[in-house]
Design a protein around this motif. Structure first.
Motif, PDB file in Angstrom:
ATOM      1  N   VAL A  58       0.830  -1.237  -0.077  1.00 40.70           N
ATOM      2  CA  VAL A  58      -0.047   0.058  -0.018  1.00 40.70           C
ATOM      3  C   VAL A  58       0.874   1.105   0.121  1.00 40.70           C
ATOM      4  CG1 VAL A  58      -1.901   1.292   1.357  1.00 40.70           C
ATOM      5  CG2 VAL A  58      -1.986  -1.180   1.182  1.00 40.70           C
ATOM      6  N   GLY A  59       2.080   1.071   0.958  1.00 37.59           N
ATOM      7  CA  GLY A  59       3.042   2.558   0.907  1.00 37.59           C
ATOM      8  C   GLY A  59       3.477   2.743  -0.640  1.00 37.59           C
ATOM      9  N   ALA A  60       3.900   1.716  -1.221  1.00 34.09           N
ATOM     10  CA  ALA A  60       4.474   1.845  -2.615  1.00 34.09           C
ATOM     11  C   ALA A  60       3.542   2.467  -3.471  1.00 34.09           C
ATOM     12  CB  ALA A  60       5.120   0.480  -3.108  1.00 34.09           C
ATOM     13  N   MET A  61       2.195   2.002  -3.562  1.00 35.59           N
ATOM     14  CA  MET A  61       1.291   2.305  -4.413  1.00 35.59           C
ATOM     15  C   MET A  61       0.645   3.806  -4.132  1.00 35.59           C
ATOM     16  SD  MET A  61      -1.450  -1.114  -4.329  1.00 35.59           S
ATOM     17  CE  MET A  61      -2.467  -0.368  -5.381  1.00 35.59           C
ATOM     18  N   MET A  62       0.875   4.289  -2.735  1.00 40.85           N
ATOM     19  CA  MET A  62       0.450   5.641  -2.294  1.00 40.85           C
ATOM     20  C   MET A  62       1.484   6.576  -3.004  1.00 40.85           C
ATOM     21  SD  MET A  62      -0.814   5.073   1.415  1.00 40.85           S
ATOM     22  CE  MET A  62      -1.324   6.922   1.778  1.00 40.85           C
ATOM     23  N   VAL A  63       3.053   6.269  -2.948  1.00 42.73           N
ATOM     24  CA  VAL A  63       4.161   6.815  -3.432  1.00 42.73           C
ATOM     25  C   VAL A  63       3.749   6.927  -4.872  1.00 42.73           C
ATOM     26  CG1 VAL A  63       6.412   7.094  -3.691  1.00 42.73           C
ATOM     27  CG2 VAL A  63       5.442   6.373  -1.513  1.00 42.73           C
TER      28      VAL A  63
ATOM     29  N   PRO B 159      -2.909   8.666 -12.286  1.00 41.61           N
ATOM     30  CA  PRO B 159      -2.208   8.359 -11.112  1.00 41.61           C
ATOM     31  C   PRO B 159      -2.534   7.161 -10.592  1.00 41.61           C
ATOM     32  CG  PRO B 159      -2.506  10.636 -10.890  1.00 41.61           C
ATOM     33  CD  PRO B 159      -3.639  10.063 -12.043  1.00 41.61           C
ATOM     34  N   ALA B 160      -4.037   6.678 -10.688  1.00 43.98           N
ATOM     35  CA  ALA B 160      -4.381   5.324 -10.004  1.00 43.98           C
ATOM     36  C   ALA B 160      -3.886   4.240 -10.776  1.00 43.98           C
ATOM     37  CB  ALA B 160      -6.053   5.336 -10.145  1.00 43.98           C
ATOM     38  N   LEU B 161      -3.799   4.491 -12.296  1.00 45.17           N
ATOM     39  CA  LEU B 161      -3.129   3.466 -13.113  1.00 45.17           C
ATOM     40  C   LEU B 161      -1.767   3.084 -12.710  1.00 45.17           C
ATOM     41  CD1 LEU B 161      -3.373   1.819 -15.417  1.00 45.17           C
ATOM     42  CD2 LEU B 161      -2.492   3.698 -17.026  1.00 45.17           C
ATOM     43  N   ALA B 162      -0.961   4.104 -12.415  1.00 41.37           N
ATOM     44  CA  ALA B 162       0.494   3.937 -11.902  1.00 41.37           C
ATOM     45  C   ALA B 162       0.465   3.167 -10.764  1.00 41.37           C
ATOM     46  CB  ALA B 162       1.280   5.225 -11.951  1.00 41.37           C
ATOM     47  N   ALA B 163      -0.448   3.420  -9.605  1.00 39.24           N
ATOM     48  CA  ALA B 163      -0.450   2.741  -8.555  1.00 39.24           C
ATOM     49  C   ALA B 163      -0.891   1.277  -8.776  1.00 39.24           C
ATOM     50  CB  ALA B 163      -1.579   3.348  -7.659  1.00 39.24           C
ATOM     51  N   LEU B 164      -1.597   1.133  -9.623  1.00 37.55           N
ATOM     52  CA  LEU B 164      -2.321  -0.241  -9.974  1.00 37.55           C
ATOM     53  C   LEU B 164      -1.010  -1.024 -10.685  1.00 37.55           C
ATOM     54  CD1 LEU B 164      -4.389  -2.737 -10.563  1.00 37.55           C
ATOM     55  CD2 LEU B 164      -4.816  -1.354 -12.488  1.00 37.55           C
ATOM     56  N   VAL B 165      -0.274  -0.431 -11.377  1.00 37.16           N
ATOM     57  CA  VAL B 165       0.921  -1.376 -11.969  1.00 37.16           C
ATOM     58  C   VAL B 165       1.943  -1.568 -11.095  1.00 37.16           C
ATOM     59  CG1 VAL B 165       2.814  -1.042 -13.750  1.00 37.16           C
ATOM     60  CG2 VAL B 165       0.505  -0.071 -14.379  1.00 37.16           C
ATOM     61  N   VAL B 166       2.245  -0.649 -10.159  1.00 39.39           N
ATOM     62  CA  VAL B 166       3.337  -0.772  -9.001  1.00 39.39           C
ATOM     63  C   VAL B 166       2.896  -2.014  -8.247  1.00 39.39           C
ATOM     64  CG1 VAL B 166       4.356   0.116  -7.069  1.00 39.39           C
ATOM     65  CG2 VAL B 166       4.164   1.478  -9.080  1.00 39.39           C
ATOM     66  N   GLY B 167       1.411  -1.922  -7.715  1.00 39.97           N
ATOM     67  CA  GLY B 167       0.780  -3.001  -6.745  1.00 39.97           C
ATOM     68  C   GLY B 167       0.845  -4.175  -7.688  1.00 39.97           C
TER      69      GLY B 167
END
Length: 381
Positions: free
Chosen positions: A141-146, A160-168
């Motif tokens: 969750v921390g990495a996705m928020m960053v 930004p939500a897409l970037a969080a999804l990819v990182v997650g």
């Protein structure tokens, strides 16, 4: 084409996860979930193409995002048939408002601050849940928020939500929490569900779904188009939204409307210097929506393979801009602030009274309180 692709991503990331959450919370089988994805994405894509070719304006069709968030909390108390019945009634109400031409006059009688307050209350738990799961999944969750914050600050062209999804997804795959072996490649197989009509579902689902779709999507979407120099056909948009909702309801579609955020992307000057050419972005978005809906079974299997914490985090982050805008347009306004605040708190309470969910009572209480206090009451100032 780039703007159309970005608009598609806005509708295929966080909103898709909301629909999946609502369906799984209600215990619906995989076949129903597949059909639901088919209905809203193919239906939304066809609505985009229809409006784009008829009016040559960048009007993006989609499904009610705020309404999908509402269903996450209320759908569990009703059968699939009762949900379909509520979706069907909502579509009839929207179409009737379009044919009668009274859509605007009804919205004028319900303070926008109250609707936005109810919306903020419905969505607020999704934002809170992101921080609630942080201690249990600090790395993911921390990495996705960053990632969300970095792209929000430095690369706004990418959602930004897409970037969080990819990182997650990358972190989950590295940790063994996301197994692509569980993903199946298959076309959607829509199913027909006979509607059942339950009074509680009408007030808990149909009425709030109608108000949220019109007030939080169609109305601001029309405003965005007008601000861009277009002359959107208000009644026609409402009629097509309602008829599309009626047609897709038996496939478990929770309604169709125009999507304000996606329309804003396609109608922006960045889409094309010539306003008359920007409707092409909507055509691209519509075609991608249809393709996504046809591959709904694959999309659902992909989502099913994701860790629950990732789904919760992406949904909350995707809704964060909407939550902030709702707060600004409700309790952040000098007019009807107290009524909007009451609607917010009731909407967030998830209380059920007389078998009717909190979204309906939030709007009713807010309207009554606004009328009692008066537009210029000192409390509201």
């Amino acid at each position: 084409m780039g703007a159309g692709f970005v608009a598609f991503l806005l509708g295929a990331t966080g909103p898709a996860l909301l629909v999946y959450q609502a369906a799984t919370n209600a215990g619906y089988p995989a076949a129903v979930i597949d059909s639901w994805f088919f209905a809203i994405y193919v239906g939304g894509g066809l609505l985009s193409l229809l409006l784009a070719f008829l009016y040559r304006e960048p009007i993006c069709g989609a499904f009610p995002i705020a309404g999908s968030a509402l269903l996450v909390t209320v759908l569990g108390g009703y059968t699939v048939g009762e949900a379909v019945g509520a979706f069907l009634v909502s579509g009839v109400l929207v179409a009737a408002l379009g044919f009668s031409g009274v859509f605007q006059s009804i919205l004028e009688r319900i303070p926008n601050e109250v609707v936005m307050g109810a919306l903020a209350g419905i969505l607020l738990p999704f934002g809170i849940e992101v921080f609630a799961i942080l201690p249990g999944e600090p790395v993911l969750v921390g990495a996705m928020m960053v990632a969300f914050l970095l792209f929000f600050r430095f690369a706004r062209a990418v959602p930004p939500a897409l970037a969080a999804l990819v990182v997650g997804m990358v972190l989950s795959a590295a940790g063994g929490g996301f197994d692509l072996g569980d993903v199946s490649v298959a076309l959607a197989r829509p199913v027909l569900v006979a509607p059942a009509f339950d009074l509680g579902a009408m007030f808990s689902i149909a009425v709030p779904l109608t108000l949220l779709a019109l007030a939080t999507q169609n109305a601001p979407g029309i405003g965005i188009l007008r601000a861009g120099g277009y002359r959107p056909p208000v009644n026609a948009i409402t009629i097509f939204s309602g008829l599309g909702s009626v047609l897709t309801a038996p496939l478990v579609g929770n309604g169709l409307n125009i999507a304000a955020p996606m329309t804003a992307v396609c109608a922006a000057p960045e889409a094309h210097p010539d306003p008359a050419r920007r409707y092409v972005a909507t055509v691209v978005q519509g075609l991608l929506f249809i393709a996504f809906g046809l591959a709904g079974a694959t999309a659902v299997s992909l989502i099913r393979a994701l860790p629950p914490a990732l789904i919760v985090c992406v949904a909350g982050l995707a809704l964060l801009p909407v939550i902030l805008q709702s707060l600004r347009l409700s309790v952040g306004q000098p007019r009807h602030a107290l009524a909007a605040g009451a609607a917010l708190l009731i909407g967030a309470s998830n209380v059920t009274l007389l078998g009717i969910g909190s979204a309906f009572w939030a709007i009713v209480a807010g309207v009554l309180l606004a009328r009692f206090l008066g537009q210029d009451s000192s409390e509201a100032k």
